[in-house]
Design a protein around this motif. Structure first.
Motif, short mmCIF file in Angstrom:
data_model
loop_
_atom_site.label_atom_id
_atom_site.label_comp_id
_atom_site.label_asym_id
_atom_site.label_seq_id
_atom_site.Cartn_x
_atom_site.Cartn_y
_atom_site.Cartn_z
N ILE B 79 0.84 -1.21 0.00
CA ILE B 79 0.00 0.00 0.00
C ILE B 79 0.88 1.25 0.00
CG2 ILE B 79 -1.84 1.27 1.16
CD1 ILE B 79 -2.92 -1.41 0.52
N VAL B 80 0.61 2.13 -0.97
CA VAL B 80 1.13 3.49 -0.92
C VAL B 80 -0.05 4.38 -0.54
CG1 VAL B 80 2.02 5.40 -2.31
CG2 VAL B 80 3.02 3.12 -2.52
N GLY B 81 0.14 5.22 0.47
CA GLY B 81 -0.98 6.02 0.97
C GLY B 81 -1.28 7.21 0.07
N LYS B 82 -2.57 7.41 -0.19
CA LYS B 82 -2.97 8.60 -0.95
C LYS B 82 -3.56 9.60 0.04
CE LYS B 82 -6.47 8.40 -3.85
NZ LYS B 82 -7.32 8.27 -5.06
N ILE B 83 -2.87 10.69 0.24
CA ILE B 83 -3.32 11.71 1.19
C ILE B 83 -4.56 12.40 0.61
CG2 ILE B 83 -2.63 13.84 2.35
CD1 ILE B 83 -1.15 11.28 3.33
N SER B 84 -5.51 12.74 1.49
CA SER B 84 -6.79 13.30 1.05
C SER B 84 -6.62 14.48 0.10
CB SER B 84 -7.61 13.75 2.26
OG SER B 84 -8.01 12.61 2.99
N GLU B 85 -7.37 14.42 -1.00
CA GLU B 85 -7.21 15.41 -2.08
C GLU B 85 -7.71 16.79 -1.69
OE1 GLU B 85 -5.92 14.86 -5.09
OE2 GLU B 85 -6.01 12.70 -5.44
N TRP B 86 -8.66 16.84 -0.73
CA TRP B 86 -9.26 18.15 -0.41
C TRP B 86 -8.29 19.06 0.35
CZ3 TRP B 86 -9.33 19.47 4.69
CH2 TRP B 86 -9.27 18.42 5.65
N ILE B 87 -7.22 18.48 0.84
CA ILE B 87 -6.28 19.26 1.66
C ILE B 87 -5.71 20.43 0.86
CG2 ILE B 87 -3.96 19.11 2.68
CD1 ILE B 87 -4.82 16.38 3.83
N ASP B 88 -5.82 21.64 1.42
CA ASP B 88 -5.39 22.86 0.73
C ASP B 88 -4.65 23.72 1.75
OD1 ASP B 88 -4.99 25.14 -0.66
OD2 ASP B 88 -7.10 25.51 -1.13
N PRO B 122 -1.20 15.42 -2.33
CA PRO B 122 -1.86 16.17 -3.39
C PRO B 122 -0.97 17.33 -3.80
CG PRO B 122 -2.89 16.61 -1.27
CD PRO B 122 -1.85 15.56 -1.03
N PRO B 123 -1.04 17.76 -5.08
CA PRO B 123 -0.18 18.87 -5.48
C PRO B 123 -0.64 20.17 -4.80
CG PRO B 123 -1.63 18.24 -7.28
CD PRO B 123 -1.88 17.28 -6.17
N PRO B 124 0.25 21.15 -4.68
CA PRO B 124 -0.18 22.45 -4.16
C PRO B 124 -1.32 22.97 -5.03
CG PRO B 124 2.21 22.39 -4.47
CD PRO B 124 1.66 21.15 -5.10
N LYS B 125 -2.29 23.62 -4.42
CA LYS B 125 -3.49 24.05 -5.17
C LYS B 125 -3.29 25.40 -5.85
CE LYS B 125 -6.87 21.02 -3.46
NZ LYS B 125 -5.85 19.96 -3.37
N ARG B 126 -2.24 26.12 -5.51
CA ARG B 126 -2.04 27.45 -6.10
C ARG B 126 -0.55 27.73 -6.26
NH1 ARG B 126 -6.43 29.51 -3.39
NH2 ARG B 126 -7.03 27.43 -2.69
N SER B 127 -0.22 28.76 -7.04
CA SER B 127 1.19 29.00 -7.35
C SER B 127 1.96 29.49 -6.12
CB SER B 127 1.34 29.98 -8.50
OG SER B 127 0.94 31.26 -8.09
N SER B 128 1.29 30.13 -5.19
CA SER B 128 1.97 30.50 -3.95
C SER B 128 1.73 29.38 -2.93
CB SER B 128 1.42 31.83 -3.44
OG SER B 128 1.90 32.05 -2.14
N CYS B 129 2.74 28.75 -2.52
CA CYS B 129 2.56 27.56 -1.69
C CYS B 129 3.54 27.51 -0.53
CB CYS B 129 2.66 26.30 -2.54
SG CYS B 129 4.22 26.21 -3.43
N ALA B 130 3.75 28.67 0.08
CA ALA B 130 4.72 28.74 1.18
C ALA B 130 4.30 27.87 2.35
CB ALA B 130 4.88 30.19 1.64
N ASN B 131 3.00 27.87 2.67
CA ASN B 131 2.56 27.08 3.83
C ASN B 131 2.68 25.58 3.54
OD1 ASN B 131 1.56 27.24 6.54
ND2 ASN B 131 -0.37 26.35 5.79
#
Lengths: 606, 606
Positions: B79-88, B122-131
């Motif tokens: 199993i490779v874990g898929k982290i929840s997609e809604w995370i932003d 999940p990939p960063p949701k926006r181009s600014s992704c400092a957090n």
């Protein structure tokens, strides 16, 4: 060809070599090697250089064979170099002494060039061997892969340090050499008809096999044995009609002794990869254990059987047979993990017919998820309440009759069981029972040069001021264990500190002679309830339990202990606001620094 | 089940996973896993936690299955874990942002508890992704075995640092994240009838396979393929009459692409264990090579063929056909080792019909022993004179027509060929020939985060000021190589210093965008004689030669290079009384410290 297949044994003990007594001049080494390998020996102990050679400027070293006559793979797989026997590094004669040093260095350089795995040095020729020690130290500094094997006489001689006053420094050096570089012992046979060994020598040999010592058969044959194979089932040799090696009967006997050994027990097979491997102790308060770690520990059925016995006894003491139907005992498992003590408690209740209400308190949120899964799978919803909390801050809705915990480390209190149980004691009834009810730590001084060198490789003080969990194997135990600290639960004076200080004096048995102490092995024994105990202290250890390896407290510098001289050691358990730590020091026969002052290198977080 | 057997490939590329799109509620994960494994997938990319979950105090994480439902071995192997997609993590909405951080950390903690090998973020949701970068950094500090895999879009977008002024810091962080943590790329199929890939995508995939990237098949099936196996010879499945996995045709195609790849060539198979493995360069002047090292180098037939060609040309130039019977050429091999250049010289003489007198000069006394053995075995006693001496102090009895040496390191002069040959030049005739006659070093800037991290693990400056010999694999070459230092032999001004200084300016191609430079890869090219050359500079490298890996000069801190910005770098070769060393520094786009000032960390002993 290995001596045999012994289940679980991957050590070098499986291989047996044979010594080449005469210098193989005229490039006969390949033939000697080929004959020995086809006679099932695994390697040769062979002279590398003509023994008549003495250093002369401009001369080429008269080697037995070059790396073109035998390829590098043959040299490194099948030849152990025998350094010239005439070498005498402490000779009074200056020319002989200088020639010895030059030749030894040339032979070692040649052995390194050939990538030999090991060379056997001739033993020191006299009791004063300072120059031998110095030259060997020079050589060791330049070696990376080549091992040096020393010959050590098996007869007991007078302790070195009694020969002369002021000889202490020399013998100290020699001890270092012996303990640190010895890997092989040459073995000589003795018997009538077929060669065999006395019972005591058989036992000695078996002991050596368990310590990865390799046998080399040496000398000329004293036994005129017919050419048939002694080893039954040796199918690899049916095609071989060549002349048998004169020492083959001895090899057959060694193989017979090896094959006769019991296979390694399951537990030792599991533990073999952990032998002398230093691990940092768990920090179960600060870190959360992983599922795999829980799974491994839960397999230790002996441990949980002891717990179940202790809980059953406590339940019976707590609730008389008359009160069984009216009384429900409140039992709290503090540090429930994935639930093995919950299971042991419910089984003890079933076994004794007592009614039980269980609280399972666990601070690791991941283990709590698994606990919920367990309760559901087992259908224990009405019996068990899961509390996701640190026991030290949980506000219990009622008080417990019995508090069950398994917070013990290899040294008993070193995973902070005292601090955790003091915190949980708030919700134990005044007459309540704690399982375990007490535990005691123990230490003994040990010689452990392998561990010392592994720690030294870190090149810092911090690693010498850390205690390690380790399956001790290549060590010598020097004196019987003594107890260090004891903790009782419930704590009769819960506001008293858990700080402790103990001074111990160890007497080394006289037959040991002088020795080097590299540190102290630590153990624990716990009283779970009344006569049910659990522990790893060697004299009282619970059999077939694998949850704990010993702990090792190293010393920054090995301490030389002369014969008949006691060792005095001090251990402190210190408590701060956020951490608990140990400090330790030796004061006799010579003082060590205080180790881990103020917990600067090693501590357990609260 | 691996995609196939590819000779020499032991990488993780052999395994293929499949993504579980919907949350497997109600404990259906074991069934999904079992179906996928029996359909020849190797692992699942599966959600670990109900995607409807949002953190609430006191609630238990709603996991897909606990470590009791699937055992730890299944979790960690399959199993490779898929982290929840809604995370932003960079949401404007504070509650969403905080919930995202808490949930991500809970899911990672759960994955660690299960000892999963990897989780896909999940990939960063926006181009600014400092957090996003901050939280991932937090998490990474606590992980030991769990890998984080990031999804990276394969389409090219505008360089980040052109979006806004002042965005530099963020994009720098993001680059770090991308380069350092990427391990997997999700792959999507596209075709008619049976699924297949375009030529360009096939090439991309093959390139990925060579970099140990694992394929995960994701999405819903677009192909209605009959249930028969596409893969021929798939004998493991004849008994399997169960329903085929909907994505099996895609797996079959991936396996087909994998199996179609050429087996790894012999040389690459030998080199595979050296990929990105940092080695200290040899110190052949200070240390003596071992027989095994000589043996390995001597197997490089391409190299000695080039030498033989060069020597033959020099012999023909030196002695005209008319003078063949009257003239004997004096050739000296300086640094003869175990004799491969002696052999090449004698073969060149035989090939050209020239008479030769060979001196073999070697400072390693162990190699000299072997040389004597060689001369005897080959019957070359009348042709070759062995000199056991350092070429720098040997007093030659006559002068040489040709001086042959192989003293070159990966960076040409880094094993002190210039100093040695200057010393040997004394006994070369004024019109004599040196083979090699010149050599040049080259560098290029590279991205090499794996190497950077390996060096960083030593936690000191010295390791960042050391040049390493390394088979470069997981790197990006950022600009064409440029030459650094050149040395000619015989040295036209032998009293001049061998110190050198070069400043170079590298332009990164515009399509690369911005990048991180971790250091410089170094190579050499040598002119042996006239048009016969030898080297590892990528554009002119001699094919099928394996004696040299590139050299790597690291930078203490990776340098961020914005798009369209040149890199300016300085290299010094410095000479002292007992050692030679390099210093290096970057001055644009931003300055680095001077590395290895005064040779404090890395030097080659004279």
């Amino acid at each position: 060809m290995p001596l045999g297949q012994r289940a679980g044994d991957k050590s070098e003990s499986r291989y047996c070599g044979v010594e080449v007594l005469d210098f193989p001049a005229g490039e006969e080494l390949p033939a000697v090697l080929s004959h020995s390998l086809s006679s099932s020996f695994d390697f040769l102990l062979a002279p590398l250089v003509d023994p008549d050679y003495r250093p002369t400027p401009g001369s080429v070293l008269p080697v037995a064979a070059s790396d073109l006559v035998l390829g590098p793979a043959q040299w490194s797989s099948h030849i152990v170099g025998k350094i010239s026997e005439w070498i005498d590094l402490d000779a009074e004669d200056e020319q002989l002494r200088l020639d010895s040093e030059i030749t030894l260095k040339q032979e070692i350089a040649w052995a390194s060039h050939l990538s030999l795995q090991a060379c056997v040095l001739p033993p020191p020729k006299r009791s004063s061997c300072a120059n031998y020690a110095r030259v060997v130290n020079h050589i060791l500094q330049g070696l990376t892969n080549l091992q040096l094997w020393l010959r050590i006489p098996l007869e007991k001689s007078e302790p070195m340090d009694e020969d002369h006053d002021g000889a202490k420094d020399n013998s100290d050096m020699e001890h270092t050499a012996i303990y640190e570089f010895t890997r092989a012992v040459a073995f000589l046979t003795n018997a009538r008809g077929y060669p065999c060994l006395s019972k005591r020598h058989q036992k000695l040999l078996t002991g050596f096999f368990n310590h990865s010592v390799q046998v080399i058969i040496s000398g000329r044959s004293n036994h005129n044995v017919s050419q048939g194979g002694v080893l039954s089932g040796d199918e690899n040799h049916t095609e071989d009609t060549a002349v048998r090696h004169a020492l083959s009967p001895y090899l057959d006997y060694i193989a017979y002794i090896y094959q006769r050994m019991d296979p390694l027990p399951e537990q030792e097979r599991f533990e073999i990869n952990y032998r002398d491997f230093l691990q940092s102790p768990l920090q179960p308060l600060m870190d959360n254990l992983e599922a795999q770690t829980y799974e491994t520990f839960e397999k230790d059925t002996v441990k949980y059987t002891q717990y179940q016995r202790a809980i059953a006894k406590a339940l019976v003491d707590r609730v008389s047979d008359d009160d069984v139907s009216t009384t429900k005992t409140v039992l709290m498992v503090v540090g429930a993990g994935r639930g093995p003590l919950v299971r042991a408690s419910l089984q003890a209740a079933e076994e004794t017919g007592r009614k039980l209400k269980v609280y399972a308190v666990e601070k690791n949120p991941n283990a709590v998820i698994t606990l919920h899964s367990l309760i559901k799978l087992e259908g224990w919803e009405s019996l068990v309440t899961i509390i996701s909390s640190d026991m030290r801050c949980w506000e219990a809705p009622e008080k417990a009759d019995i508090l069950v915990s398994e917070l013990l480390g290899s040294f008993g209190d070193n995973e902070l069981s005292p601090e955790c149980l003091d915190g949980a004691q708030r919700f134990l009834k005044p007459d309540g029972i704690s399982i375990p009810s007490s535990y005691t730590s123990f230490i003994e001084p040990i010689t452990a040069s392998k561990l010392h060198n592994d720690i030294k490789a870190h090149k810092d003080i911090a690693h010498f001021e850390t205690a390690y969990v380790v399956k001790l194997h290549r060590i010598a135990r020097l004196a019987p264990t003594q107890s260090v600290f004891t903790f009782d639960h419930p704590n009769p004076s819960p506001n008293a500190s858990n700080q402790r200080y103990t001074k111990l004096k160890f007497e080394i048995p006289q037959e040991t002679g002088s020795c080097l102490v590299h540190g102290f092995a630590g153990y624990f024994d716990a009283v779970l309830y009344k006569d049910v105990h659990l522990g790893i202290e060697p004299n009282t250890a619970t059999p077939n339990m694998f949850s704990w390896f010993p702990i090792f407290f190293p010393l920054r510098k090995p301490i030389y202990v002369p014969s008949k001289t006691p060792i005095e050691v001090h251990f402190w358990r210190c408590c701060g606001a956020t951490k608990v730590w140990y400090e330790w020091a030796v004061t006799a026969p010579s003082p060590s620094p205080i180790h881990n002052s103020n917990g600067r290198s090693y501590w357990v977080g609260l």
